[in-house]
Design a protein around this motif. Structure first.
Motif, PDB file in Angstrom:
ATOM      1  N   ARG A   1      98.610  12.809  96.928  1.00 17.62           N
ATOM      2  CA  ARG A   1      98.478  14.188  96.446  1.00 17.62           C
ATOM      3  C   ARG A   1      97.295  14.890  97.073  1.00 17.62           C
ATOM      4  NH1 ARG A   1      95.581  16.915  92.799  1.00 17.62           N
ATOM      5  NH2 ARG A   1      94.548  15.023  92.069  1.00 17.62           N
ATOM      6  N   GLU A   2      96.158  14.153  97.201  1.00 18.65           N
ATOM      7  CA  GLU A   2      94.933  14.795  97.682  1.00 18.65           C
ATOM      8  C   GLU A   2      94.050  13.750  98.352  1.00 18.65           C
ATOM      9  OE1 GLU A   2      91.044  17.258  95.930  1.00 18.65           O
ATOM     10  OE2 GLU A   2      92.543  16.380  94.578  1.00 18.65           O
TER      11      GLU A   2
ATOM     12  N   ARG B   1      93.743  10.352  96.183  1.00 18.52           N
ATOM     13  CA  ARG B   1      94.038  10.645  94.777  1.00 18.52           C
ATOM     14  C   ARG B   1      95.540  10.667  94.546  1.00 18.52           C
ATOM     15  NH1 ARG B   1      89.690  13.589  92.514  1.00 18.52           N
ATOM     16  NH2 ARG B   1      87.762  12.547  93.161  1.00 18.52           N
ATOM     17  N   ASP B   2      95.953  10.026  93.433  1.00 15.03           N
ATOM     18  CA  ASP B   2      97.353  10.019  93.001  1.00 15.03           C
ATOM     19  C   ASP B   2      98.266   9.535  94.134  1.00 15.03           C
ATOM     20  OD1 ASP B   2      96.549  10.972  90.538  1.00 15.03           O
ATOM     21  OD2 ASP B   2      96.852  13.069  91.107  1.00 15.03           O
TER      22      ASP B   2
ATOM     23  N   GLU C   1      88.479   9.348  99.688  1.00 19.66           N
ATOM     24  CA  GLU C   1      89.192   8.771  98.553  1.00 19.66           C
ATOM     25  C   GLU C   1      90.574   9.400  98.439  1.00 19.66           C
ATOM     26  OE1 GLU C   1      87.619   7.706  94.271  1.00 19.66           O
ATOM     27  OE2 GLU C   1      88.263   9.814  94.322  1.00 19.66           O
TER      28      GLU C   1
ATOM     29  N   THR D   1      90.048  13.391  99.338  1.00 25.46           N
ATOM     30  CA  THR D   1      88.723  13.989  99.151  1.00 25.46           C
ATOM     31  C   THR D   1      87.921  13.905 100.438  1.00 25.46           C
ATOM     32  OG1 THR D   1      87.706  11.911  98.437  1.00 25.46           O
ATOM     33  CG2 THR D   1      88.803  13.236  96.746  1.00 25.46           C
TER      34      THR D   1
ATOM     35  N   SER E   1      95.829   6.070  90.487  1.00 26.81           N
ATOM     36  CA  SER E   1      95.085   7.326  90.438  1.00 26.81           C
ATOM     37  C   SER E   1      94.130   7.463  91.610  1.00 26.81           C
ATOM     38  CB  SER E   1      94.308   7.433  89.123  1.00 26.81           C
ATOM     39  OG  SER E   1      93.420   6.322  89.001  1.00 26.81           O
ATOM     40  N   ARG E   2      93.635   6.315  92.123  1.00 28.66           N
ATOM     41  CA  ARG E   2      92.710   6.339  93.256  1.00 28.66           C
ATOM     42  C   ARG E   2      93.054   5.195  94.199  1.00 28.66           C
ATOM     43  NH1 ARG E   2      87.639   4.920  91.717  1.00 28.66           N
ATOM     44  NH2 ARG E   2      88.395   4.078  89.727  1.00 28.66           N
TER      45      ARG E   2
ATOM     46  N   ASP F   1      98.082  14.436 103.190  1.00 24.08           N
ATOM     47  CA  ASP F   1      98.280  14.706 101.770  1.00 24.08           C
ATOM     48  C   ASP F   1      99.366  15.752 101.549  1.00 24.08           C
ATOM     49  OD1 ASP F   1      96.862  16.695 102.920  1.00 24.08           O
ATOM     50  OD2 ASP F   1      95.410  16.959 101.310  1.00 24.08           O
TER      51      ASP F   1
END
Length: 382
Positions: free
Chosen positions: A162-163, A171-172, A169, A165, A190-191, A147
């Motif tokens: 971006r991230e 993200r972005d 998952e 989890t 977004s996911r 990420d």
């Protein structure tokens, strides 16, 4: 060995170590830079880069040993001649054949090093490199799950997360595919999730947008999607190194059944025989390179300008032998039964070294040849 033989051998080994270190360092750094771009660009840690470069070191050393042996022999004889040590030792009764004994021992030592590399270290290191690269290719997290970084897992592909989890998952997510010269597609979501199945690995993006740009008419098409699956198997299995080679097979395996090795690797029987006997001829070439560099510099009369002409002749002879070695690969690749041709350049080099020693032992022959050449040149000028 006499004291002079030990002195000459020590000089050869010291200079051989110096030239080998310089040549290997130059080539290894060149390879390491290219490997650094690939591995670090794929998100690999620095220790993986160090491991991969260490595994490529034996093959780099193997390619430089004959050149280092030749350079050491030429430099040592040139220094002995310029400092008059060679003149003194020849005046004490040492014949060219007697002087070559230490060089022959030096060549055999380098040949043993080459044999160790060619038969054990190089196949073993390349096999380990293949296994490590395969493990990293299967490690999805090592290549794509990084990420906060823009990654380039393949030419024309840019990937960003971006991230990530703790539940896995993404993200972005941003994915740009520019491999088609006529169009480029950019996916954002977004996911997203990485899903592995029997067919390979897929990136499942949720609640995203696909932007398709046609470069010919400069039109943009956008598509909103609730979920979209993108096949990333080719990105994960991509290898920056061609590791499916005969070079990974052991010498024992090639000696026992070269046909089976050729079938397993998808190579021809001639390629298998070339690989097998090339490992033996590589050791012989180390002896040839050392003798050619030494014997050529013994031929010729003393000159205040030095022995640079002999150095150039020695280099030309070595290049000619290497060209003949490369030319012998073609017939053997086409017909495996012609494998004895692979030994012809090395044996010719040994015969040439003996001929040079004979000329050095009989300087009157060289003097007659030189005077005859000068007479013909004067007659042609007149």
């Amino acid at each position: 060995m006499t004291r002079f033989d030990r002195y000459l051998l020590s000089q050869l080994m010291v200079l051989f170590g110096f030239f080998a270190l310089v040549l290997v360092s130059i080539l290894w750094i060149n390879k390491a830079v290219r490997m650094f771009d690939k591995l670090i660009g794929d998100g690999q840690p620095a220790w993986v880069f160090l491991e991969f470069t260490a595994l490529t070191l034996p093959s780099v050393i193997g390619g430089m040993l004959p050149i280092a042996a030749f350079a050491a022999a030429v430099y040592v004889v040139h220094r002995l001649s310029s400092e008059s040590e060679l003149t003194v030792i020849q005046a004490s009764g040492y014949s060219p054949l007697r002087l070559s004994r230490a060089v022959l021992v030096f060549g055999v030592i380098v040949a043993l090093m080459m044999s160790l590399l060619a038969h054990m270290l190089i196949p073993g290191s390349l096999s380990q490199l293949r296994l490590r690269e395969s493990e990293i290719s299967r490690n999805v997290a090592a290549q794509l799950l990084s990420d906060g970084e823009f990654l380039h897992p393949a030419p024309g592909i840019t990937f960003y997360i971006r991230e990530i989890t703790p539940e896995g998952e993404l993200r972005d997510v941003f994915l740009s595919d520019r491999r088609d010269p006529d169009k480029s597609i950019t996916y954002t979501s977004s996911r997203a999730y990485l899903v592995a199945d029997g067919a390979g690995s897929r990136l499942v993006m949720v609640s995203g947008l696909a932007q398709n740009i046609h470069h010919g008419d400069a039109r943009l098409f956008t598509t909103h999607f609730d979920d979209f699956s993108y096949d990333i198997t080719s990105l994960l299995s991509r290898s920056g190194f061609n590791l499916n080679k005969l070079a990974f097979a052991s010498t024992v395996e090639l000696l026992r059944d070269p046909g089976a090795v050729a079938e397993r690797t998808g190579a021809s029987p001639g390629a298998a025989m070339t690989e097998l006997h090339g490992r033996f001829t590589a050791a012989l070439m180390c002896v040839v390179a050392a003798l050619i560099g030494f014997c050529t510099l013994l031929v010729g009369a003393y000159s205040r300008l030095g022995i640079w002409r002999q150095v150039l002749v020695a280099f030309a002879l070595l290049v000619g032998i290497k060209v003949a070695e490369s030319a012998s690969f073609g017939p053997v690749m086409a017909n495996a039964a012609l494998w004895p041709l692979l030994y012809l350049p090395a044996l010719s080099g040994l015969g040439l070294a003996l001929a040079l020693l004979w000329l050095a032992h009989n300087p009157a022959v060289m003097a007659r040849l030189g005077s005859g050449f000068r007479r013909k040149r004067l007659e042609a000028a007149a």
